[in-house]
Every structure is written in structure tokens, then in C-alpha cells.
Design a protein around this motif. Sequence first.
Motif, PDB file in Angstrom:
ATOM      1  N   TYR B 347     -32.105  80.232 -15.898  1.00 25.20           N
ATOM      2  CA  TYR B 347     -30.656  80.002 -15.820  1.00 25.20           C
ATOM      3  C   TYR B 347     -30.309  78.578 -16.241  1.00 25.20           C
ATOM      4  O   TYR B 347     -29.296  78.350 -16.904  1.00 25.20           O
ATOM      5  N   TYR B 350     -30.365  78.235 -19.996  1.00 24.45           N
ATOM      6  CA  TYR B 350     -29.804  79.446 -20.587  1.00 24.45           C
ATOM      7  C   TYR B 350     -29.265  79.218 -22.006  1.00 24.45           C
ATOM      8  O   TYR B 350     -29.543  79.983 -22.914  1.00 24.45           O
ATOM      9  N   ASN B 351     -28.534  78.141 -22.202  1.00 18.73           N
ATOM     10  CA  ASN B 351     -27.855  77.945 -23.480  1.00 18.73           C
ATOM     11  C   ASN B 351     -28.624  77.072 -24.451  1.00 18.73           C
ATOM     12  O   ASN B 351     -28.152  76.809 -25.550  1.00 18.73           O
ATOM     13  N   TYR B 439     -25.406  70.968 -24.326  1.00 17.30           N
ATOM     14  CA  TYR B 439     -25.420  72.384 -23.986  1.00 17.30           C
ATOM     15  C   TYR B 439     -24.577  72.639 -22.756  1.00 17.30           C
ATOM     16  O   TYR B 439     -24.606  71.872 -21.797  1.00 17.30           O
ATOM     17  N   GLU B 440     -23.841  73.736 -22.814  1.00 22.84           N
ATOM     18  CA  GLU B 440     -23.013  74.125 -21.678  1.00 22.84           C
ATOM     19  C   GLU B 440     -23.892  74.718 -20.587  1.00 22.84           C
ATOM     20  O   GLU B 440     -24.781  75.522 -20.885  1.00 22.84           O
ATOM     21  N   HIS B 442     -24.699  77.401 -17.680  1.00 22.54           N
ATOM     22  CA  HIS B 442     -24.326  78.809 -17.599  1.00 22.54           C
ATOM     23  C   HIS B 442     -24.296  79.221 -16.138  1.00 22.54           C
ATOM     24  O   HIS B 442     -25.296  79.119 -15.440  1.00 22.54           O
ATOM     25  N   LYS B 443     -23.132  79.648 -15.695  1.00 19.65           N
ATOM     26  CA  LYS B 443     -23.007  80.015 -14.273  1.00 19.65           C
ATOM     27  C   LYS B 443     -23.859  81.236 -13.950  1.00 19.65           C
ATOM     28  O   LYS B 443     -23.743  82.261 -14.615  1.00 19.65           O
TER      29      LYS B 443
END
Lengths: 129, 493
Positions: B347, B350-351, B439-440, B442-443
Motif C-alpha cells: 500500500y 502503491y503508486n 508520488y501520490e 494511496h488510501k
Amino acid sequence: MDNLQILKIAFYGASISLIIVGLYAVITKRNLIKIVLGLSIMDNGLNLLFITIGFVNNGTAPIFSPLVMEKYKTVEAASQVMVDPVVQALVLTAIVIGFGVTAVALALVLRLYRHHNTTNIDEIRNLKW
Amino acid sequence: MVAVNPIYYIALPLLFAFMLPILGKIYKGLIRIVPGILYAYLMVMSLYLLRQVNITGQPIIVEIAGWKAPWGINLIFDAFTGLIVTFITVLAFLVWMYSYRFKKVEFDNALKYFVLLMLVTVGSIGVVLTGDIFNQFVFLEITALSSYGLTAFYRGRDGAEAAFKYLLVGSLASTFILLGILLIYSQLGTLNMADIARNIHIMKPELKIMAFLLLFIGYGIEAEMFPMNGWAPDAYSQAPGPIGSVFASMTSKAGLYALIRLTFTLFDFSTVSKLLFVMGLLTLIFAEGIALRQEKIKRMLAYSSIGQIGLIMIAFSFNTYLGVFAGIFLMINHALIKSLLFFSASYLAYNSPKKYIKDIQGFGKYMPITAFMFGLGAFAIVGFPPFSGFWSKFYLLLAAAQKHYIVLIILILSVSLVELVYYLRVVHKLYFAEPTGEYEPHKPRWNGMLAMILLALVIIAIGVYPDLITHYIDRAAVMIMDKAQYIHNSLGL
């Protein structure tokens, strides 16, 4: 040396050399298809070795049919000439597994070829080999 | 009782794995729901059977198709195999929960994923349960083939390359295993493991050594043993996130189980434990040394995983009750904690396509719970007191002390220090470094969160109150040490 012994040695020799040829191909060849071929040859050598171990000269199928019992009279005598069914069952299973592995390997080769446009293993090095 | 039978471990997931495409045609959601129901059922059944086995002290033996043991195949659910199967089913359920929403919009990919997930579970459970060595080989191949598929899952990454590498090494392993089985069969005329163990002394010594080495190398490759574990880091890093947990808790455990059965039950060499010890030590040092230099988070976790396998092998190589006890405890902890680490790490990263550690720095601010879970897992695997990892390392050191291996104790402690360094480096970056903003974050979804929280709770519960499972591990350790009992159980002699 009688014919039977020569036959047995020939079979053992053939299967072991098939395994070695396959192993050689897997280790030295740089072409992905040839490597898969090597794996396949190795499998075949192994299967042949299995069959050779269950080999009985002039053997019959391992079924106590009336015909067999008539010829050999007792169960012990009949079982002496029967080939080992277990190794054949094992080989059938091993062939299927080998087929599965080859299919997956070829699918991976196809994917690699589309991605890298080559089947040379030396040119596919995004991960450390 | 009709509803509980060890045969269901193999029959039901196989049946439903191949029925999933049809079920998916009826209603698309079924491909996600059915595996979950099945895993929940298998998990409850394992817990029930394990309790049963521990209360009565009697293993549960299933003769398939009614053929008695040396001629037919039997499944053995005893204190040791039962414990491992229980943990595999628990982890399978958690992996399912974590990946419940996996590829929500891409039906075909989700279908492939769940089919392969079920097959890998069948394979690894079968390896553990079966009493027949050729059958074990077949299950190992099922595990390996579905692992190749899972490794090559993503088209965009270098999955195919990693999978091909894995396949090459795996095929060599299966060739070695088959040759070993062939040698044993040609000499003893039996494939039942208990029967082999009973008659192994009549085998010619040189053939016996050859068969042992062939099987040892073959299973060792599957168990990520040094030096044939080059495939592992690539496979771990290219496969989808939750599959890292599957590799750590199922695929490698299946190989490890086969290795343990081989050295403890099948053969009667007294020097085998030394070989296991040396290979374990090499695996441990090599893996932890390389893990220190890794810049990608999944590769680091993979090398750490290999290191844990080394530790487990060392524990089993003591050949004492305490060593085996520590080894089983380590196996369970490795499965639990490594799963938590892989869940949280995938997680966190993730991005980021390359999964560099520097990509996730500062994420402690954005994803407090996930980052906390990673930190908890890191401390647990190094062996800090309130977590379950502490007890397994503690028992390992105790076992080493009992054998007076002072140098080994120092070595294990210093390796733990190395582990601490590279895990703390990541935890430090997570919390104290400035985010790169590239990078964002990710929830995490609720299901992933739930799976992680459950795992964390189990880890803490065992850490605070180890008696929860030590009783089961105790029975399992007694079981694996007692070769005569295994032969008696399997053959009914």
C-alpha cells in the motif's frame, strides 16, 4: 553379454544422455526457445529412465487375466513377467506436468519477445540475472 | 462427521478454482466472494481439526479411494502438518481479505488472480498433508506452476522475465526431485514416505547419498535455500503485492516442509543436520548481507524473507526438541509478520512503479495507520519484546545456548542487528524524511486495513500471551521428532 543386457544398457545410456543434452542446452544456449527445448528434452530423458526401470523382457500387462493365469499357473510366476505399472503411472503424470511447464514457458517466451523484441537471453536484462 | 475431512483441503479449492470462470459468467462478484467463503470454511475446519488432534492425540488419516497406505495415497493431518496447514489457511483467508477488491474493474485479470491464488493454496496444503513422495512432487509442481503465473501477472512490469527465471530454476528443481524419487523407487519399490523411512537402511549407501542430495537440492530450490535462490527476490518484487505474502507463507513453506520431512523422517543420516546447519547459515548471512544494500522495498523484504528461511533451517538443524520448537515458532512468525510487512509495503508503494524506498519517504504523515503497521512488522520481525517475533528468537537463542553454540548466538544477535539497521532505515524514512512529492499516497481500502489490523492483533496477542500457540507447537515439535510414531500413524503398524 546377451542381447537383453545390451538393450538395457542402451536404454539407460539413451535416457541419461538425453538428460545431459537437455541440461547442456539449458545452461549454454542463449535463445529462449532453445532453453525451453532443452527443458523438454530433459523431461523426456527422465521419463525414459522411469520406463526403463520398470522394464521386463517379454513382459505382459499387469493384469491377472485368465489367459495369463493359464500360461503361468501361479500368481507368483505370473507376477514375475509383469511390467511395473507404478512407473508407467508416474510417467503419465510426469508427461502431463512437463507439458504444463512447457506451455507456461512458451507463453512466457512469447510475452518476453513482445516486450523486448528479441529471444536472446543476454539482451533481456532488466532484472539482475 | 461429513462436513470435516482433510480431503476437502484439496478437493474443494481445486473444484472451485476451475469453476470460477463459470461462476463469473453467472454473476461477476462471485469470483471474489466464493474464494472467501471457501477459505473461511477451510480455516474454521483447520482450527477444529487441529483442536481435535491435540485433544485426542490421534492424527487424522485419510486413505484416498480406500487403498491402504503403502499402496494407495494417504493424507496425514497430525499435530505438525495440521499446525502448518492451519497457518496456511489462516494466511490464505487474510490474503483473500486483503485483495478482495483487487482489479475491481478488470474482470479477466481478477479472475486469473483468484484462480491462481486458489491453486497455489491447494498445492502448498497438499505438499504438507500428503504421505506419498510422488504425490508431494505433483503438489509442489502445482504450487510452482501457479507461482510462475502469479509472478508474470503484470504485463507492464518485468514479470515475464522474473517468471521465466523462476521457471528455469524450478524445472531444474523438479528434475532433481524426480531423479531422487526414481532412485528411491528403483531400490525400495515404494513411494509412501513412511514406508521409505522404514526401509531406507536397506538401500545401498552410495545410492542413498545420491538420492538424498538430489532431493535436498530440489526441495532447497523451492525453499529459497542458498545458492539457488536468485529467483526469489525477482519473483517477490514482480508479483502483485499480496502475493509476496503468499510466497513467504505458502510457496516457500511448502518447500521448507518437504526439506524438513526429508531430513527428519525419510533418511537416517546422522550428518544431515550438519548440512542443514551449514546451508542455513550461508543462506542467512548471504541474504541479510544483500538485504542491507537493497534500495527497492520489495526486494529488501524478499531478501529478509530468505534470511528468515536460513534462521528456520538453523533452528531445525539443532536436532533437539528446543531447536525444533523454535523452528516451528519461527515458521509461523515468519508467515504472519512477513505478510503484514508485504501488505503494508504494497500500500505504501502503491503508486510508485519502481518501488524504491526513497519514493515512500515521509508517507508516515499521509498514511499513519499503514506506516504504523509497517513499523510494527519491522520491530516484530527483528524480535522486540511485545511482539511474537521476540519469542521465536528467544527460543532459538535458548536452543543454541543449550547446545553451547556461543559463536552462533553472537552471530544471530549480530544478524538481528543488521536486520534492525535496514528496517529502521525504512521506518526512519517513513516518519522523519520530507516527502519527495513525486508520488501520490494511496488510501488503503477498508478490507486491506482490516486484514492488516487482524494480523497485527494476532502478532501482539501471541507476543503478550505466547501460551496461545506454544501448546500446539509443543505437540508439533514432539511429532516431527518422533519418526517411529509417524511410520506407525501412516502405515497403521
